[in-house]
Design an enzyme around this catalytic site. Structure first.
Site, PDB file in Angstrom:
ATOM      1  N   GLY A 240     -13.026  23.237   0.503  1.00 12.07           N
ATOM      2  CA  GLY A 240     -12.127  24.013  -0.350  1.00 12.07           C
ATOM      3  C   GLY A 240     -12.752  25.113  -1.173  1.00 12.07           C
ATOM      4  N   GLY A 276     -15.765  24.491   4.987  1.00 11.84           N
ATOM      5  CA  GLY A 276     -15.474  25.165   6.257  1.00 11.84           C
ATOM      6  C   GLY A 276     -15.567  26.657   6.033  1.00 11.84           C
ATOM      7  NE  ARG A 277     -10.861  29.502   2.834  1.00  8.39           N
ATOM      8  CZ  ARG A 277      -9.652  29.618   3.386  1.00  8.39           C
ATOM      9  NH1 ARG A 277      -9.303  30.719   4.018  1.00  8.39           N
ATOM     10  NH2 ARG A 277      -8.780  28.628   3.299  1.00  8.39           N
ATOM     11  CB  CYS A 342       8.374  42.785  18.694  1.00  6.82           C
ATOM     12  SG  CYS A 342       7.687  43.482  20.174  1.00  6.82           S
TER      13      CYS A 342
HETATM   14  N1  LLP Z   1     -11.834  18.887   4.742  1.00  3.02           N
HETATM   15  C1  LLP Z   1     -10.538  18.651   5.011  1.00  3.02           C
HETATM   16  C2  LLP Z   1     -10.059  17.275   5.082  1.00  3.02           C
HETATM   17  C3  LLP Z   1      -9.677  19.730   5.234  1.00  3.02           C
HETATM   18  O1  LLP Z   1      -8.383  19.497   5.492  1.00  3.02           O
HETATM   19  C4  LLP Z   1     -10.163  21.059   5.174  1.00  3.02           C
HETATM   20  C5  LLP Z   1      -9.298  22.205   5.410  1.00  3.02           C
HETATM   21  C6  LLP Z   1     -11.533  21.244   4.892  1.00  3.02           C
HETATM   22  C7  LLP Z   1     -12.333  20.132   4.667  1.00  3.02           C
HETATM   23  C8  LLP Z   1     -12.166  22.611   4.829  1.00  3.02           C
HETATM   24  O2  LLP Z   1     -11.630  23.401   3.822  1.00  3.02           O
HETATM   25  P1  LLP Z   1     -12.304  24.837   3.495  1.00  3.02           P
HETATM   26  O3  LLP Z   1     -13.677  24.562   2.957  1.00  3.02           O
HETATM   27  O4  LLP Z   1     -12.354  25.586   4.761  1.00  3.02           O
HETATM   28  O5  LLP Z   1     -11.402  25.434   2.500  1.00  3.02           O
HETATM   29  N2  LLP Z   1      -5.708  27.808   7.745  1.00  3.02           N
HETATM   30  C9  LLP Z   1      -5.868  27.905   6.308  1.00  3.02           C
HETATM   31  C10 LLP Z   1      -6.831  26.875   5.767  1.00  3.02           C
HETATM   32  C11 LLP Z   1      -6.445  25.452   6.086  1.00  3.02           C
HETATM   33  C12 LLP Z   1      -7.430  24.464   5.537  1.00  3.02           C
HETATM   34  C13 LLP Z   1      -7.094  23.098   5.984  1.00  3.02           C
HETATM   35  N3  LLP Z   1      -8.036  22.091   5.608  1.00  3.02           N
HETATM   36  C14 LLP Z   1      -6.309  29.316   5.946  1.00  3.02           C
HETATM   37  O6  LLP Z   1      -6.437  30.156   6.826  1.00  3.02           O
HETATM   38  O7  LLP Z   1      -6.496  29.604   4.766  1.00  3.02           O
END
Ligand code: LLP
Length: 413
Positions: A240, A276-277, A342
């Site tokens: 997150g 992740g991000r 579109c």
């Molecule tokens: N762990 C769990 C259990 C998760 O559900 C997620 C992301 C992460 C870790 C990684 O989160 P991050 O560090 O990437 O924020 N498609 C959306 C983001 C969906 C995230 C879902 N879960 C977007 O493009 O913003």
């Protein structure tokens, strides 16, 4: 600093490799990633948590490119997977099972079977029924599955509602009361070993406070369980960590660690984190060419060859991604940058002040290494783009552009 930069010529490049050249050789639209920046981001998390036993489990949903997961595997990364497909891909990339955690509210029997067979580090279980399923399936294999309960601490992450996951009305996790009860009834689940607790309260979190509060609540529960005779091994803080338009507007791995580490001190548990991000977002750009310039009743439109099927985030979350000319012309104007699909939702920016391009110019949509290609589709029968990895001063295609034949391969008339 690794990543995308402008040199003396003012041309945007990736780790010294010309984006103009990449686009000329592989075509557009094209996702381009900096391996060096991905590695640097991973190491920053790893170093920031060096003072405690820990494992960085990259959330591979952000970008499941095998080449990227392999590069992270070589650095000792673990992964957070959310499907059988990701689990298989992670194994194929050389991530050992003892570095894999499996998240998600709807794991199928088949997925649980695969995880139990492989003896992964932990299933992050999200309901009592799932726990019973894991117990039953592990039992049928004569195995014991390692399970962490994902708790829902009812904490506001301040994220966009679609990516906020830690509030009680969200589908995720188990409330604290139920979690306590399940831990106390551990004997009911003979083929499950409770090894940890996990929480993930949302994505794009820029304030350290809710993340620190989550860590505090998890640590308190872990201490309580240890006192009650159920010692755990891991405390998983989820992911997150927010990525803004610039490095300065992002929550840094160091600031994140500084916020959560004091909260868990003294638990002596192994910390797991699932970014992740923040590992991949800033390491990726989407290259696109300007197809047409269009003016209508005083409004300017720049029509690009990339569209919402290639990058959904602006349409789905109103996300803003900086868009830059690869070679600047130095003449700003106000325009919408839109794709050919579109739908009026097919835009990358509205009323953006941008450098006025010419037809054929190359633009870079920045910070799209996470949830960019991963969320792309064949909408409008558009082939998914090529992916390119820049490493050691050169580039290689890590996923070729889909062809028409690829798109119809699974169809039966
Ligand atoms: N762990 C769990 C259990 C998760 O559900 C997620 C992301 C992460 C870790 C990684 O989160 P991050 O560090 O990437 O924020 N498609 C959306 C983001 C969906 C995230 C879902 N879960 C977007 O493009 O913003």
């Amino acid at each position: 600093m690794a990543g995308f930069e402008r040199g003396a010529t003012k041309e945007l490049s990736c780790d010294g490799v010309s984006l103009l050249r990449i686009a000329r050789e592989v075509g557009t639209p094209a996702y381009v990633y900096s391996r060096a920046l991905i590695e640097e981001n991973f190491r920053r998390f790893d170093d920031a948590f060096a003072s405690v036993p820990h494992l960085v489990c990259y959330a591979m949903k952000a970008n499941g490119s095998l080449a990227i997961v392999k590069a992270l595997a070589a650095l000792g990364a673990g992964v957070d997977v959310v499907s059988g497909g990701e689990l298989r891909a992670a194994m194929e990339c050389g991530i050992p099972a003892e570095r894999i955690v499996f998240s998600g509210v709807g794991k199928t029997d088949k997925e649980i079977l695969l995880g139990a067979e492989l003896q992964i580090l932990a299933f992050n279980a999200e309901s009592e029924r799932e726990l019973a399923k894991i117990d039953e399936i592990a039992g049928s294999l004569g195995r014991t599955a390692r399970v962490a309960l994902r708790v829902n601490p009812d904490i506001d992450s301040g994220s966009h509602p679609y990516i906020a996951t830690g509030l009680k009305h969200n589908k995720f996790g188990i409330d604290l009361g139920t979690a306590r009860r399940l831990f106390a009834q551990a004997d009911r689940f003979a083929h499950v070993r409770f090894t940890g607790i996990q929480a993930h309260i949302g994505s794009q979190i820029f304030e350290p406070a809710p993340l620190a509060q989550t860590a505090r609540e998890l640590a308190a529960l872990a201490r309580e369980l240890a006192a009650a005779g159920t010692p755990l091994e891991t405390l998983d803080l989820g992911g997150g960590v927010g990525v803004g338009e610039t490095e300065e507007k992002s929550l840094s791995p160091e600031a994140y660690a500084a916020a959560v580490l004091p909260e868990v001190s003294g638990t002596s548990l192994r910390l797991l984190i699932e970014p992740g991000r923040s590992i991949v977002a800033r390491a990726g750009a989407l290259l696109t060419r300007v197809l047409y310039l269009k003016e209508s009743l005083g409004r300017h439109f720049v029509v690009t060859d990339a569209a919402m099927n290639d990058l959904l985030r602006p349409a789905l979350y109103s996300a803003s991604h900086p868009i830059e000319p690869v070679v600047p012309r130095g003449e700003p104007f106000t325009a919408d940058i839109v794709g050919p699909v579109c739908e009026s939702g097919d835009f990358f920016v509205r009323d953006g002040v941008i450098d006025r391009p010419d037809e054929g110019d190359l633009l870079a949509i920045r910070n799209v290494g996470a949830y960019g290609f991963a969320m792309s589709s064949n909408y409008n029968f558009r082939p998914r783009t090529v992916e390119v990895l820049v490493e050691n001063g050169a580039f290689r295609v890590t996923r070729r552009r889909e062809s028409y034949e690829d798109m119809v391969r699974l169809e039966r008339e």
